[in-house]
Design a protein around this motif. Structure first.
Motif, PDB file in Angstrom:
ATOM      1  N   VAL A   1     -10.764  -7.436 -24.885  1.00  0.00           N
ATOM      2  CA  VAL A   1     -10.523  -6.032 -25.183  1.00  0.00           C
ATOM      3  C   VAL A   1      -9.228  -5.673 -24.463  1.00  0.00           C
ATOM      4  CG1 VAL A   1     -11.355  -3.680 -24.901  1.00  0.00           C
ATOM      5  CG2 VAL A   1     -12.981  -5.530 -25.378  1.00  0.00           C
ATOM      6  N   GLN A   2      -8.338  -5.006 -25.159  1.00  0.00           N
ATOM      7  CA  GLN A   2      -7.080  -4.604 -24.555  1.00  0.00           C
ATOM      8  C   GLN A   2      -6.841  -3.137 -24.837  1.00  0.00           C
ATOM      9  OE1 GLN A   2      -4.345  -7.419 -26.351  1.00  0.00           O
ATOM     10  NE2 GLN A   2      -4.481  -8.710 -24.520  1.00  0.00           N
ATOM     11  N   GLY A   3      -6.054  -2.519 -23.971  1.00  0.00           N
ATOM     12  CA  GLY A   3      -5.764  -1.111 -24.174  1.00  0.00           C
ATOM     13  C   GLY A   3      -4.538  -0.659 -23.436  1.00  0.00           C
ATOM     14  N   VAL A   4      -4.047   0.475 -23.869  1.00  0.00           N
ATOM     15  CA  VAL A   4      -2.962   1.180 -23.200  1.00  0.00           C
ATOM     16  C   VAL A   4      -3.439   2.609 -23.034  1.00  0.00           C
ATOM     17  CG1 VAL A   4      -0.578   1.986 -23.379  1.00  0.00           C
ATOM     18  CG2 VAL A   4      -1.209  -0.267 -24.286  1.00  0.00           C
TER      19      VAL A   4
ATOM     20  N   VAL B   1      -4.596   3.704 -26.783  1.00  0.00           N
ATOM     21  CA  VAL B   1      -4.984   2.736 -27.802  1.00  0.00           C
ATOM     22  C   VAL B   1      -5.870   1.678 -27.163  1.00  0.00           C
ATOM     23  CG1 VAL B   1      -4.170   1.005 -29.464  1.00  0.00           C
ATOM     24  CG2 VAL B   1      -2.806   3.057 -29.037  1.00  0.00           C
ATOM     25  N   MET B   2      -6.954   1.302 -27.852  1.00  0.00           N
ATOM     26  CA  MET B   2      -7.829   0.220 -27.408  1.00  0.00           C
ATOM     27  C   MET B   2      -8.102  -0.665 -28.611  1.00  0.00           C
ATOM     28  SD  MET B   2     -11.470   0.351 -25.307  1.00  0.00           S
ATOM     29  CE  MET B   2     -12.087   1.708 -26.246  1.00  0.00           C
ATOM     30  N   THR B   3      -8.069  -1.992 -28.389  1.00  0.00           N
ATOM     31  CA  THR B   3      -8.322  -2.939 -29.466  1.00  0.00           C
ATOM     32  C   THR B   3      -9.399  -3.924 -29.057  1.00  0.00           C
ATOM     33  OG1 THR B   3      -6.620  -4.493 -28.727  1.00  0.00           O
ATOM     34  CG2 THR B   3      -5.941  -2.791 -30.291  1.00  0.00           C
ATOM     35  N   GLY B   4     -10.122  -4.426 -30.026  1.00  0.00           N
ATOM     36  CA  GLY B   4     -11.163  -5.422 -29.788  1.00  0.00           C
ATOM     37  C   GLY B   4     -11.735  -5.883 -31.115  1.00  0.00           C
ATOM     38  N   ALA B   5     -12.830  -6.608 -31.025  1.00  0.00           N
ATOM     39  CA  ALA B   5     -13.447  -7.158 -32.233  1.00  0.00           C
ATOM     40  C   ALA B   5     -14.649  -6.345 -32.709  1.00  0.00           C
ATOM     41  CB  ALA B   5     -13.880  -8.603 -31.985  1.00  0.00           C
ATOM     42  N   ARG B   6     -15.248  -5.545 -31.813  1.00  0.00           N
ATOM     43  CA  ARG B   6     -16.464  -4.819 -32.175  1.00  0.00           C
ATOM     44  C   ARG B   6     -16.560  -3.551 -31.327  1.00  0.00           C
ATOM     45  NH1 ARG B   6     -22.007  -6.246 -33.939  1.00  0.00           N
ATOM     46  NH2 ARG B   6     -23.461  -4.927 -32.797  1.00  0.00           N
ATOM     47  N   LEU B   7     -16.722  -2.415 -32.000  1.00  0.00           N
ATOM     48  CA  LEU B   7     -16.889  -1.137 -31.316  1.00  0.00           C
ATOM     49  C   LEU B   7     -18.235  -0.569 -31.714  1.00  0.00           C
ATOM     50  CD1 LEU B   7     -15.768   1.320 -29.680  1.00  0.00           C
ATOM     51  CD2 LEU B   7     -14.959   2.211 -31.860  1.00  0.00           C
ATOM     52  N   THR B   8     -19.067  -0.270 -30.726  1.00  0.00           N
ATOM     53  CA  THR B   8     -20.358   0.388 -30.949  1.00  0.00           C
ATOM     54  C   THR B   8     -20.238   1.794 -30.398  1.00  0.00           C
ATOM     55  OG1 THR B   8     -21.506  -1.722 -30.724  1.00  0.00           O
ATOM     56  CG2 THR B   8     -22.842   0.276 -30.544  1.00  0.00           C
ATOM     57  N   PHE B   9     -20.511   2.804 -31.226  1.00  0.00           N
ATOM     58  CA  PHE B   9     -20.324   4.191 -30.841  1.00  0.00           C
ATOM     59  C   PHE B   9     -21.556   4.993 -31.212  1.00  0.00           C
ATOM     60  CE2 PHE B   9     -18.765   8.526 -31.572  1.00  0.00           C
ATOM     61  CZ  PHE B   9     -18.055   8.752 -30.402  1.00  0.00           C
ATOM     62  N   ASN B  10     -22.111   5.716 -30.245  1.00  0.00           N
ATOM     63  CA  ASN B  10     -23.246   6.595 -30.507  1.00  0.00           C
ATOM     64  C   ASN B  10     -22.695   7.977 -30.818  1.00  0.00           C
ATOM     65  OD1 ASN B  10     -25.337   8.692 -29.746  1.00  0.00           O
ATOM     66  ND2 ASN B  10     -26.563   6.826 -29.705  1.00  0.00           N
ATOM     67  N   THR B  11     -22.914   8.449 -32.033  1.00  0.00           N
ATOM     68  CA  THR B  11     -22.341   9.713 -32.462  1.00  0.00           C
ATOM     69  C   THR B  11     -22.977  10.926 -31.784  1.00  0.00           C
ATOM     70  OG1 THR B  11     -23.830   9.834 -34.360  1.00  0.00           O
ATOM     71  CG2 THR B  11     -21.690   8.755 -34.695  1.00  0.00           C
TER      72      THR B  11
END
Length: 157
Positions: free
Chosen positions: A146-149, A121-131
């Motif tokens: 940004v936080q994650g497990v 799991v990863m959390t944050g305010a903005r995710l930019t992903f190139n498909t």
């Protein structure tokens, strides 16, 4: 995820401009299903409102509202707002808002973004992903983190 976002873009384009039906072969002819409580269309915009959903194969986008913008016959933007979920067999992404730009194969999710892949799991305010390249970048926003497990795969099990 790339196939799904392209499918979403094609679905919106097909619904708005029935004359570009050949675009469906871009996804190997898989049917594209969509639904909403209310649908409206102009020559430049298709809007799905209330439990808006686009599905192709095992991939789905769901939001309170999904809107596609067509410029000169081309789909130039897909925006989903309110309780946005992108679901693929490998991952689930949740955000408050998502904008997909077909010209650069990029989707940007903002708000309370949560990316789940298996147990990771990863959390944050903005995710930019190139498909196309599957390159991703998560930002924490102003003062956020940004936080994650992450659960490493164990070999030999």
């Amino acid at each position: 995820m790339s196939r799904f976002l392209t499918a979403a873009a094609i679905a919106l384009g097909l619904a708005a401009l029935p004359t570009i039906g050949d675009a469906q072969s871009f996804q190997g002819g898989q049917p594209i299903m969509w639904g909403a409580d209310e649908v409206s269309r102009t020559p430049a915009v298709l809007s799905l409102r209330g439990r808006a959903e686009l599905t192709q194969g095992d991939n789905r986008i769901r939001a309170d509202r999904v809107e596609g913008t067509i410029t000169d016959g081309d789909l130039t933007r897909v925006e989903a707002t309110g309780n946005v979920y992108f679901v693929t067999p490998e991952q689930t992404i949740r955000g408050d808002r998502a904008v997909y730009t077909p010209a650069n194969d990029t989707i940007v999710l903002t708000g309370d973004v949560i990316l789940t892949q298996g147990q990771n799991v990863m959390t944050g305010a903005r995710l930019t992903f190139n498909t196309r390249t599957e390159a991703a970048r998560m930002d924490g926003g102003s003062g956020g983190r940004v936080q994650g497990v992450f659960h490493p795969e164990r070999s030999g099990n």
